[in-house]
Design a protein around this motif. Structure first.
Motif, PDB file in Angstrom:
ATOM      1  N   ASN A  21     -21.830   0.574  37.738  1.00 42.83           N
ATOM      2  CA  ASN A  21     -23.285   0.502  37.603  1.00 42.83           C
ATOM      3  C   ASN A  21     -23.821   1.608  36.680  1.00 42.83           C
ATOM      4  OD1 ASN A  21     -23.735  -1.790  39.292  1.00 42.83           O
ATOM      5  ND2 ASN A  21     -23.367  -0.481  41.074  1.00 42.83           N
ATOM      6  N   TYR A  22     -23.153   1.772  35.561  1.00 41.18           N
ATOM      7  CA  TYR A  22     -23.630   2.696  34.532  1.00 41.18           C
ATOM      8  C   TYR A  22     -23.644   1.953  33.198  1.00 41.18           C
ATOM      9  CZ  TYR A  22     -18.829   3.375  32.768  1.00 41.18           C
ATOM     10  OH  TYR A  22     -17.578   3.189  32.235  1.00 41.18           O
ATOM     11  N   ASN A  23     -24.467   2.420  32.257  1.00 46.70           N
ATOM     12  CA  ASN A  23     -24.630   1.784  30.959  1.00 46.70           C
ATOM     13  C   ASN A  23     -23.736   2.490  29.942  1.00 46.70           C
ATOM     14  OD1 ASN A  23     -25.658   1.051  28.304  1.00 46.70           O
ATOM     15  ND2 ASN A  23     -27.461   0.238  29.351  1.00 46.70           N
ATOM     16  N   LEU A  24     -22.686   1.811  29.494  1.00 47.88           N
ATOM     17  CA  LEU A  24     -21.708   2.430  28.604  1.00 47.88           C
ATOM     18  C   LEU A  24     -22.324   2.894  27.295  1.00 47.88           C
ATOM     19  CD1 LEU A  24     -19.927   0.729  30.632  1.00 47.88           C
ATOM     20  CD2 LEU A  24     -18.274   0.543  28.786  1.00 47.88           C
ATOM     21  N   PHE A  25     -23.383   2.218  26.849  1.00 49.81           N
ATOM     22  CA  PHE A  25     -24.022   2.601  25.589  1.00 49.81           C
ATOM     23  C   PHE A  25     -25.003   3.746  25.784  1.00 49.81           C
ATOM     24  CE2 PHE A  25     -27.537   2.098  22.492  1.00 49.81           C
ATOM     25  CZ  PHE A  25     -26.827   2.362  21.327  1.00 49.81           C
ATOM     26  N   GLU A  26     -25.871   3.634  26.762  1.00 51.07           N
ATOM     27  CA  GLU A  26     -26.934   4.616  26.922  1.00 51.07           C
ATOM     28  C   GLU A  26     -26.416   5.987  27.354  1.00 51.07           C
ATOM     29  OE1 GLU A  26     -29.836   4.237  25.899  1.00 51.07           O
ATOM     30  OE2 GLU A  26     -29.993   2.067  25.633  1.00 51.07           O
ATOM     31  N   CYS A  27     -25.242   6.046  27.971  1.00 51.57           N
ATOM     32  CA  CYS A  27     -24.713   7.341  28.401  1.00 51.57           C
ATOM     33  C   CYS A  27     -23.884   8.031  27.312  1.00 51.57           C
ATOM     34  CB  CYS A  27     -23.881   7.182  29.675  1.00 51.57           C
ATOM     35  SG  CYS A  27     -22.272   6.420  29.409  1.00 51.57           S
ATOM     36  N   ASP A  28     -23.816   7.427  26.127  1.00 50.47           N
ATOM     37  CA  ASP A  28     -22.979   7.945  25.037  1.00 50.47           C
ATOM     38  C   ASP A  28     -23.873   8.445  23.904  1.00 50.47           C
ATOM     39  OD1 ASP A  28     -21.155   8.430  23.009  1.00 50.47           O
ATOM     40  OD2 ASP A  28     -19.933   6.669  23.460  1.00 50.47           O
ATOM     41  N   ASP A  50     -25.653  -5.042  26.562  1.00 48.23           N
ATOM     42  CA  ASP A  50     -24.222  -5.256  26.754  1.00 48.23           C
ATOM     43  C   ASP A  50     -23.593  -4.083  27.498  1.00 48.23           C
ATOM     44  OD1 ASP A  50     -22.013  -6.961  26.405  1.00 48.23           O
ATOM     45  OD2 ASP A  50     -21.357  -5.894  24.618  1.00 48.23           O
ATOM     46  N   GLY A  51     -24.022  -2.864  27.161  1.00 49.97           N
ATOM     47  CA  GLY A  51     -23.488  -1.681  27.838  1.00 49.97           C
ATOM     48  C   GLY A  51     -23.759  -1.695  29.323  1.00 49.97           C
ATOM     49  N   ALA A  52     -24.933  -2.192  29.725  1.00 48.07           N
ATOM     50  CA  ALA A  52     -25.254  -2.286  31.150  1.00 48.07           C
ATOM     51  C   ALA A  52     -24.388  -3.328  31.840  1.00 48.07           C
ATOM     52  CB  ALA A  52     -26.735  -2.615  31.325  1.00 48.07           C
ATOM     53  N   MET A  53     -24.187  -4.466  31.182  1.00 47.05           N
ATOM     54  CA  MET A  53     -23.364  -5.521  31.763  1.00 47.05           C
ATOM     55  C   MET A  53     -21.920  -5.073  31.939  1.00 47.05           C
ATOM     56  SD  MET A  53     -20.882  -7.921  30.799  1.00 47.05           S
ATOM     57  CE  MET A  53     -21.064  -7.984  29.028  1.00 47.05           C
ATOM     58  N   THR A  59     -17.903  -7.119  36.273  1.00 44.08           N
ATOM     59  CA  THR A  59     -17.315  -7.100  34.930  1.00 44.08           C
ATOM     60  C   THR A  59     -16.111  -6.180  34.880  1.00 44.08           C
ATOM     61  OG1 THR A  59     -19.574  -7.380  34.074  1.00 44.08           O
ATOM     62  CG2 THR A  59     -17.848  -6.887  32.487  1.00 44.08           C
ATOM     63  N   LEU A  60     -16.241  -5.001  35.484  1.00 42.87           N
ATOM     64  CA  LEU A  60     -15.127  -4.049  35.506  1.00 42.87           C
ATOM     65  C   LEU A  60     -13.899  -4.643  36.188  1.00 42.87           C
ATOM     66  CD1 LEU A  60     -17.189  -0.873  36.448  1.00 42.87           C
ATOM     67  CD2 LEU A  60     -16.069  -1.280  34.250  1.00 42.87           C
ATOM     68  N   ALA A 128     -13.950  -2.361  24.252  1.00 39.93           N
ATOM     69  CA  ALA A 128     -12.595  -1.794  24.279  1.00 39.93           C
ATOM     70  C   ALA A 128     -12.439  -0.752  25.373  1.00 39.93           C
ATOM     71  CB  ALA A 128     -12.252  -1.184  22.918  1.00 39.93           C
ATOM     72  N   GLN A 129     -13.550  -0.233  25.890  1.00 39.88           N
ATOM     73  CA  GLN A 129     -13.460   0.695  27.019  1.00 39.88           C
ATOM     74  C   GLN A 129     -13.152  -0.044  28.320  1.00 39.88           C
ATOM     75  OE1 GLN A 129     -16.775   3.616  27.147  1.00 39.88           O
ATOM     76  NE2 GLN A 129     -17.154   3.029  25.026  1.00 39.88           N
ATOM     77  N   LEU A 130     -13.340  -1.349  28.308  1.00 35.72           N
ATOM     78  CA  LEU A 130     -13.102  -2.146  29.510  1.00 35.72           C
ATOM     79  C   LEU A 130     -11.664  -2.648  29.576  1.00 35.72           C
ATOM     80  CD1 LEU A 130     -14.526  -3.504  31.991  1.00 35.72           C
ATOM     81  CD2 LEU A 130     -14.854  -5.496  30.523  1.00 35.72           C
ATOM     82  N   GLU A 131     -11.199  -3.295  28.497  1.00 39.05           N
ATOM     83  CA  GLU A 131      -9.884  -3.933  28.540  1.00 39.05           C
ATOM     84  C   GLU A 131      -9.379  -4.116  27.116  1.00 39.05           C
ATOM     85  OE1 GLU A 131      -6.516  -6.149  28.951  1.00 39.05           O
ATOM     86  OE2 GLU A 131      -8.208  -7.164  27.971  1.00 39.05           O
TER      87      GLU A 131
END
Length: 558
Positions: A21-28, A50-53, A59-60, A128-131
């Motif tokens: 439950n974190y946004n991969l884009f907004e935290c970077d 997309d970062g939130a999803m 999704t993870l 790519a951070q996911l899989e």
């Protein structure tokens, strides 16, 4: 009456909650700034969505499932018919659905505009951070488009299915499908990276052979990536030319029957286990020549240049994913009376990892802008970023990912070494990008070739960097050392190829951080990667005077 034995032996405490439950884009912060800087700000809302999803638990979970349930090859049907069918877990297809939905297979070709390549590369970095395994067929499909565009008649029949944002997993003739994927097959048993030793033969079926005409292929491929793809680009020899030619080989022949490409077996790989890699034989398989006869290597190298960029991004993404997991763990785990993130030595390790990750991020985003430029009109400096720095970055960043993921896994301790969490998977994934699309030595020799073939671009690049470094003594000295190494005698230059590539990419990262990062970040990176020798250093050896906590806080804004 005997007392009843207790059933609870202990209370579970001091275990870290899953990162979700974190946004991969907004935290970077580094990625967010680079998106604006490199001209992709128009795509920001899509990246944030997309970062939130990607940070949602459901999704993870797809990543773990796709790697636990590996693809299976069914060579024959129950009736004994040769089918060479592959079966993937539904999670694999869900991952590819997400990738295509965001246009990461074709965005710069589907929506050509300034910043399209940085926009696509930023999105690829998030996924790519996911899989990692699901990226392989997507990368190859993306890289095949500029090659196929050189054959207008063929491309016209494929365009809509190549650009489609729908994932169609059905194993059917292309005419019955809504989209397609393209793979590649270059290496053979006897050659590996030396594709000029390939033995596969191609025989013309028409009286006027050449580009755009039909051939029959006989031979094998030792690594045939993603055999379930709807077509592959491969190399083979014709009877009339000494050199190799490039061929488009579809999974189904024009008459609707399965093409004569037999899958011998799937590779049992260290990592990248969600993706199928195979050995195949061509038994008079149907193919169409792409590009000029005898010019197959230059033709397919254009595809390889794009896939090499994705290798850089994929490794940078593994580093980013491992970093945020390590920081999250350190923020929640306590030892010896305080949280790990509060302990000076752990802060040093995390800060050092954060520097490496940010340097990789700004590097691939600058490369993305160079790929955004039209090669015919690109400036000499942009040419050099694309042709010279890309292989250097592929060598260095992919190499660094191996040590990086191991260090981040160690932050987790024993929990990092077990397969229930993501760290072991990140570690097993790390080597593939360093090997695939040209191993380290191949990349370093390609750097030398790029410098020799485009001295104007190399000179423009160094001049630009030296201009930035005029007021920074350590960076200027590093660039002078690079120039001296490049001036080495020709008979020793090949032996120094790794040293040259290493110096080149570290200088590039130092310049980019000096231009775009805070003084805290830039000075710490230059002092520990360029002023000091990077050879033999381990993470966590930053000088004690740096603000480690500030660097960690910037890296992952929870």
């Amino acid at each position: 009456m005997p007392s009843q034995a207790p059933t609870a032996t202990h209370e579970v405490t001091n275990q870290v909650p899953p990162l979700e439950n974190y946004n991969l884009f907004e935290c970077d912060s580094a990625l967010s700034a680079a998106v604006e800087r490199e001209g992709a700000g128009w795509h920001r809302a899509a990246l944030s969505r997309d970062g939130a999803m990607l940070g949602e638990p459901a999704t993870l979970a797809l990543a773990g499932a796709a790697n636990r349930h590996e693809p299976e090859l069914f060579t024959f049907s129950p009736r004994g018919e040769r089918i060479d069918a592959l079966e993937f877990h539904p999670s694999w297809h869900q991952l590819l659905t997400l990738l295509r939905r965001e246009g990461l297979h074709a965005l710069p070709f589907e929506q050509p505009q300034p910043g399209a390549m940085p926009a696509r590369c930023a999105g690829y970095f998030l996924h790519a951070q996911l899989e990692s395994g699901s990226l392989c067929p997507l990368t190859m499909t993306f890289a095949s488009i500029p090659v196929l565009q050189r054959e207008p008649a063929l491309y016209a029949t494929l365009r809509d299915k190549l650009l489609s944002r729908e994932h169609d997993p059905r194993d059917l003739p292309l005419g019955a499908k809504r989209s397609m994927m393209v793979g590649m097959g270059m290496t053979e048993k006897q050659g590996g990276s030396d594709v000029r030793s390939n033995q596969t033969r191609a025989f013309a079926t028409s009286a006027s052979p050449g580009r755009g005409t039909e051939y029959r292929l006989v031979g094998h491929k030792w690594f045939f990536s993603a055999p379930q793809c709807d077509a592959h680009l491969v190399l083979a020899r014709t009877d009339t030319q000494e050199g190799l030619s490039c061929f488009y080989v579809p999974r189904f022949a024009p008459d609707g029957t399965k093409n004569a490409v037999q899958i011998q077996r799937l590779k049992d790989k260290l990592g990248n286990r969600s993706n199928a890699s195979s050995e195949v034989e061509f038994l008079d398989a149907y193919g169409v020549m792409i590009g000029d006869e005898g010019r197959g290597v230059p033709t397919i190298i254009e595809m390889a240049n794009y896939t090499r960029l994705d290798c850089v991004i994929g490794s940078a993404a593994l580093m980013r994913a491992a970093l945020v997991q390590a920081i999250h763990h350190a923020r929640h785990r306590a030892a010896f009376g305080k949280r790990l993130v509060e302990q000076p030595l752990m802060q040093n390790v995390l800060a050092d990892l954060a520097l490496e990750s940010e340097a990789a991020t700004v590097l691939f985003m600058r490369l993305a802008r160079a790929f955004d430029a039209d090669p015919a009109t690109a400036s000499p400096e942009d040419r050099a970023w694309r042709r010279i720095v890309t292989p250097a970055a592929k060598f260095w960043v992919c190499k660094r990912a191996l040590e990086f993921t191991g260090e981040a896994m160690e932050v987790w301790g024993g929990n990092g070494y077990v397969e229930e969490g993501p760290m072991a998977r990140f570690y097993r994934e790390a080597p593939v990008n360093s090997i695939w699309e040209g191993s380290g030595n191949v990349m370093c020799l390609d750097v030398l070739r790029g410098i020799e073939r485009d001295p104007e671009g190399a000179q423009a690049l160094l001049a630009s960097w030296l201009a930035d470094a005029q007021d920074h003594a350590a960076l200027r000295a590093a660039l002078e050392r690079l120039a001296a190494t490049l001036a080495a005698a020709p008979d020793t230059r090949e032996a120094l190829a790794r040293r040259i590539a290493q110096q080149l990419v570290l200088a590039a990262q130092g310049v980019l951080l000096l231009r775009h990062a805070s003084a805290t970040i830039a000075d710490a990176f230059i002092a520990t990667r360029l002023a000091d020798s990077p050879c033999g250093r381990v993470y966590g050896t930053l000088p004690g005077t740096f603000d480690h906590a500030a660097i960690v806080a910037r890296a992952f804004q929870a």
